[in-house]
Every structure is written in C-alpha cells, then in structure tokens.
Design an enzyme around this catalytic site. Sequence first.
Site, short mmCIF file in Angstrom:
data_model
loop_
_atom_site.label_atom_id
_atom_site.label_comp_id
_atom_site.label_asym_id
_atom_site.label_seq_id
_atom_site.Cartn_x
_atom_site.Cartn_y
_atom_site.Cartn_z
N CYS A 1 -33.55 36.27 30.25
CA CYS A 1 -33.86 37.21 29.20
C CYS A 1 -32.33 37.36 28.33
O CYS A 1 -32.16 38.00 27.34
CB CYS A 1 -33.71 38.57 29.79
SG CYS A 1 -32.80 39.23 31.25
N HIS A 2 -31.22 36.56 28.91
CA HIS A 2 -29.71 36.47 28.27
C HIS A 2 -30.16 35.68 26.96
O HIS A 2 -29.14 35.82 25.75
CB HIS A 2 -28.94 36.10 29.09
CG HIS A 2 -29.06 34.52 29.72
ND1 HIS A 2 -29.65 34.62 30.76
CD2 HIS A 2 -28.92 33.42 28.98
CE1 HIS A 2 -30.04 33.15 31.08
NE2 HIS A 2 -29.55 32.61 30.03
N ASN B 1 -36.12 43.19 33.52
CA ASN B 1 -36.46 42.04 34.07
C ASN B 1 -35.96 41.96 35.50
O ASN B 1 -34.63 42.04 35.76
CB ASN B 1 -35.71 40.79 33.46
CG ASN B 1 -35.88 39.43 33.77
OD1 ASN B 1 -36.64 39.25 34.68
ND2 ASN B 1 -34.91 38.41 33.43
N GLU C 1 -23.93 28.01 28.47
CA GLU C 1 -25.28 27.28 28.09
C GLU C 1 -24.79 26.30 26.79
O GLU C 1 -25.17 25.44 26.34
CB GLU C 1 -26.48 28.00 28.00
CG GLU C 1 -26.62 28.48 29.03
CD GLU C 1 -28.41 29.23 29.32
OE1 GLU C 1 -28.88 29.15 28.07
OE2 GLU C 1 -28.68 29.79 30.08
#
Lengths: 196, 179
Positions: free
Chosen positions: A167-168, A159, A194
Amino acid sequence: MSDLFAGLPDDSATLARLRDRLAADAAADGVLDVAYRTVETPVGTLLLAATDRGLVRVAYPGQGHDAALAQLAELVSPRVLHAPRRLDAVARQLDEYFGRRRRVFDVPLDLRLAKGFRREVLDHLADIPYGTTESYSQVATAAGSPRAVRAVGTACATNPVPVVLPCHRVVRADGSSGQYAGGAAAKLALLSLEAA
Amino acid sequence: MAGHGISRFGAGARLRGVSVQPFDEVVARYGRMVLRVCRAVLGPDDAEDAWAETFLAALRAYPELPADANVEAWLVTIAHRKAIDATRSAARRPVVVGAVPDRPSVTGRPEDSDVDLWAAVAALPPKQRAAVAYHHLAGLPYAEIAAIVGGTTDAARRAAADGIRTLRATYRTGGEGHE
C-alpha cells in the site's frame, strides 16, 4: 505468600525454554491458531502474525503490537502464541527486501481481516510493480469502483499486511506520498528504498 | 464444551466484541506460578512435563473460558489433574526420593537454591503439599482450594497450616521467619 518461598529463583531461562516447547507442542497438535514474532527492520520493529493459512498481520510499532494481537485474539482466535518458526519464510524475505535482494514477496496470505471492497483493493495492490506508484484514483478504477477514492485510502490505511502487500506504492495524484499505516516517514523510506 | 469444568470459573459467556486476552499473555503472566506449583506438587524432575501438559490443555480449552473467569484457579485445577495423572503413573514405577536436608543449600548456584526447599515440600503428605502450593504459591483462597482438592475450606486451611509448620521444622530459611 510465606517467607519460606520468598527466595525462589527467577526461572526466566527455564520459562523461555518451556514456552518454545509449548509453541512446538501446540503446532503439532493443531491448536496454534495464531503464531507471532517480531523482526527488526529499517522502518522499525514489525510484528508478524500467521494462521495455518498464511500471513494474517504485519503491524508497525505505531499501530501497537499489543493492540494488533488483541485484535487477532478477538477476530481470529485467542489461541495466540509467540512461535517464530511459522514466520521464518516471511522474516527471511523481509530481510532480503530491505537488503535490496528481493522485489516480490512469495508467502501465503490469509486476508480474512479485510472484507468487501477493502479486500478488492488488497488484491490489486500486489499488481503494482516494485519501484512504481499509482494514485488513489487509479487504484479505485483498477478495483472496479472509480469513484471510491476515499475508500481506497481507508483500505490502504487498514491493510492488514503492509510492506508485503505494498500500500506504500499508492500515492496522491500530485505525486506527494500521502499518509501511511506505518507513518509518513516509513512510506518515504520504502519508496526511496525501491527507487534506488 | 472442553472438559475442564470451565463453567465453575465464570458465569458469563464470552460475548462478541468483548476483548479477549491472547493466550500468550496468560503464559507470560502465570507461567512462573504454574512452574512453582508443579515443582511443589510433583518435584523438580517431573515439573516441566507437567507444566507443558497443563498449558497445552489450557490452550486447547481457552476459547471456551468465560471472559470473567478466575484464570489462576482454572490453571491450578488443570495442573492439579495433570499432577494426579503423573502421580498415578509414577506409582507404577519405583521412585527415588531424596533425603530431607536439615540446612539450606550451600552450593551458591542460583539454579540450585530451591532444590532443598522442594525436597522438604515433597516430604509433606499430599493434601498438605497441595494446600501449601495452591495457597502460598498460587495465591488461591482456601474455598477455591477445597473445590479443587475436595473436603472443606477449614480442612484446606488446616492442611496448609500444618504443612507450613512442618516446613519450618524441616527447612530453615536462615532467619526468624514469620508468615
């Protein structure tokens, strides 16, 4: 060199000012093909690079900032300059993201470094909401090739704009976080940021 | 093709897959040298404009530069042309040239430590000034300097030697200097 010139001043401050002027002149003349800067974040110093179309590269320290700039020089243009201004918006949004004041990035992207199926995967990444995850096989299905699970892993590993394209948020089917362009620790840090 | 005589600086074309140095590295590596050359050739007041014009022109032409090019010689060639342009436009307006000092600066401020030296360099004839700057500040061989300023390699060597001799007489470094 003659000893006459041995004691010349270092001129670092003058050169820093001249390099800023060059970046501004180059942008005004339309020859600033790749602008870059670095930003300090909780997951390390990130290199940010942008073309006139948008953000083209985010690189972790472990990926090598010099290697990332050399790749841009080769694949996009060798007209690469340290020019922070073009990256002001993304730097500010990253600061907000790491301060939990932003969930979605809103900057133009230049995804020319990703081709074919990898590009399809990147296009899907932006649809995985903040604070959620998908498995590699779920992403493969969403990108239109349910059996291309390994290729999804490759697409995530390569990425060009990690963090900004998340992409995490792509993890293993057993729920463990798996590998990451910025290292497994950075992936865990972003997922727990998050989740908070 | 860009207009800086680029073909002289390397034979090979840039090949796909050959690593290319980002221009920022060229600025980091040669920026200080070019600033000193501009100061020597044009004086401190006009040097920064000449530096900015040199690197902007170099940035524009950079994608055409062969991978095996002599980057110093290429940059000095561009700076030399910018200096000629600046000197021509300066010739149309009155110039104030400072007197050549007979001893080093005593202000002790680092940013002033080179003012007297540049004044002594400015007093040299243009060919000597260029030969001194391109050999002693840019590190170019005399054959390369001859290609940039015209004339023979021997003439470039003599101009640099004459210039250094004059500088030793007009500007004292405070010690028994040897080249």
